[in-house]
Design a protein around this motif. Structure first.
Motif, PDB file in Angstrom:
ATOM      1  N   HIS A   1       0.810  -1.223   0.000  1.00 28.01           N
ATOM      2  CA  HIS A   1       0.000   0.000   0.000  1.00 28.01           C
ATOM      3  C   HIS A   1       0.842   1.272   0.000  1.00 28.01           C
ATOM      4  CE1 HIS A   1      -3.620   2.341   0.467  1.00 28.01           C
ATOM      5  NE2 HIS A   1      -3.035   3.021   1.428  1.00 28.01           N
TER       6      HIS A   1
ATOM      7  N   PRO B   1      -4.211   5.075  -5.182  1.00 31.52           N
ATOM      8  CA  PRO B   1      -5.612   4.830  -4.820  1.00 31.52           C
ATOM      9  C   PRO B   1      -6.032   3.395  -5.063  1.00 31.52           C
ATOM     10  CG  PRO B   1      -5.471   5.926  -6.939  1.00 31.52           C
ATOM     11  CD  PRO B   1      -4.074   5.883  -6.392  1.00 31.52           C
TER      12      PRO B   1
ATOM     13  N   ASP C   1      -9.037   5.463   1.168  1.00 28.88           N
ATOM     14  CA  ASP C   1      -8.185   5.938   0.077  1.00 28.88           C
ATOM     15  C   ASP C   1      -8.116   7.464   0.013  1.00 28.88           C
ATOM     16  OD1 ASP C   1      -7.304   3.519  -0.907  1.00 28.88           O
ATOM     17  OD2 ASP C   1      -9.047   3.256  -2.195  1.00 28.88           O
TER      18      ASP C   1
END
Length: 284
Positions: free
Chosen positions: A50, A202, A124
């Motif tokens: 991430h 995202p 996000d």
């Protein structure tokens, strides 16, 4: 994160939690190391997906630097956690703080941060405005809940460390939890500032949201396993000489794990399902 890698990490962590309550000849410090290292590897592997490798290494560095600095400060002065000292169970030390304790910040702090992103909502979304404080605050509460469940067991029953003057929470002083909140809030706020400057790509939060939730749930389940009768003395004493019933300590830990840690798991799960549902409707 591949299912195979995830399975190995979860299996290692689950094994460590089982060994903590099982009669075994394996050295306790080795079991603690398996517990800590599997959580840290989870954070590094999942976090790299991430935040990229640089981002999760920044997070790990913040945990190690801030955590060790404030732990050493408290061992010397009593601020912010209180007066305590570590015993042999936690293994070798860097200055006054066991290496394993410093590494333990990384794994569970990352898991708590990720749950906070789910609970606050829109995981996000850019970390700006109120989210710059809301995310660190929520993650700090989740992290302190973890310590609230575990500290009396590790301090008063297992004697990984001892509090000089005992304390109201089964031999642990209330100052410890305010100190924990201050420490992890500092870590999270610094990381939030980093993420605001270097945002992650995202659409990855929903895809990778379940593993951290399940890891935190597994941790809570491991705490509940402590209800299994062990070889510990039925009555234990803190450093101040106050007697505590071992059964009451592990029962309190289990209750916090079920109703506080479990509460965070439930809310994070619901919010993640809602986010995925919203995304599905938008695509349709």
């Amino acid at each position: 994160m591949s299912a195979a890698v995830l399975g190995v990490i979860f299996a290692c962590y689950g094994l460590a939690r089982v060994l903590e309550v099982a009669p075994t000849s394996i050295p306790r410090t080795a079991i603690v190391a398996l517990d800590v290292m599997s959580a840290m590897v989870f954070a590094l592997v999942h976090g790299a997906q991430h935040y990229r490798l640089r981002g999760i290494l920044v997070f790990a560095a913040l945990c190690l630097l801030v955590g060790n600095a404030l732990e050493n400060l408290s061992l010397t002065t009593g601020f912010p956690f209180g007066h305590y000292r570590f015993l042999e169970l936690m293994g070798p030390k860097l200055f006054q703080v066991p290496v394993l304790l410093g590494l333990a910040y990384v794994g569970m702090a990352y898991v708590a941060w990720t749950l906070a992103r789910m609970i606050v909502g829109r995981p996000d979304a850019p970390v700006t405005g109120v989210r710059l404080v809301a995310l660190p605050a929520a993650a700090s509460f989740i992290m302190v809940a973890w310590d609230l469940a575990q500290d009396p067991v590790w301090a008063t029953v297992l004697h990984g460390w001892i509090w000089r003057d005992g304390g109201a929470w089964f031999g642990v002083p209330v100052s410890n939890y305010f100190g924990w909140f201050l420490t992890v809030f500092t870590i999270y706020l610094l990381f939030a500032l980093y993420v605001r400057r270097y945002p992650s790509p995202p659409s990855s939060a929903q895809a990778n949201g379940w593993p951290p939730i399940l890891f935190y749930a597994l941790c809570a389940g491991g705490n509940v396993l402590q209800l299994i009768p062990a070889q510990a003395a039925p009555i234990v004493h803190d450093a101040a000489g106050t007697p505590w019933r071992t059964a009451e300590i592990v029962s309190a830990s289990a209750l916090v794990s079920i109703f506080v840690m479990g509460g965070f798991v439930s809310v994070a799960s619901i919010r993640l399902i809602e986010e995925r549902s919203k995304r599905t409707r938008i695509i349709d």
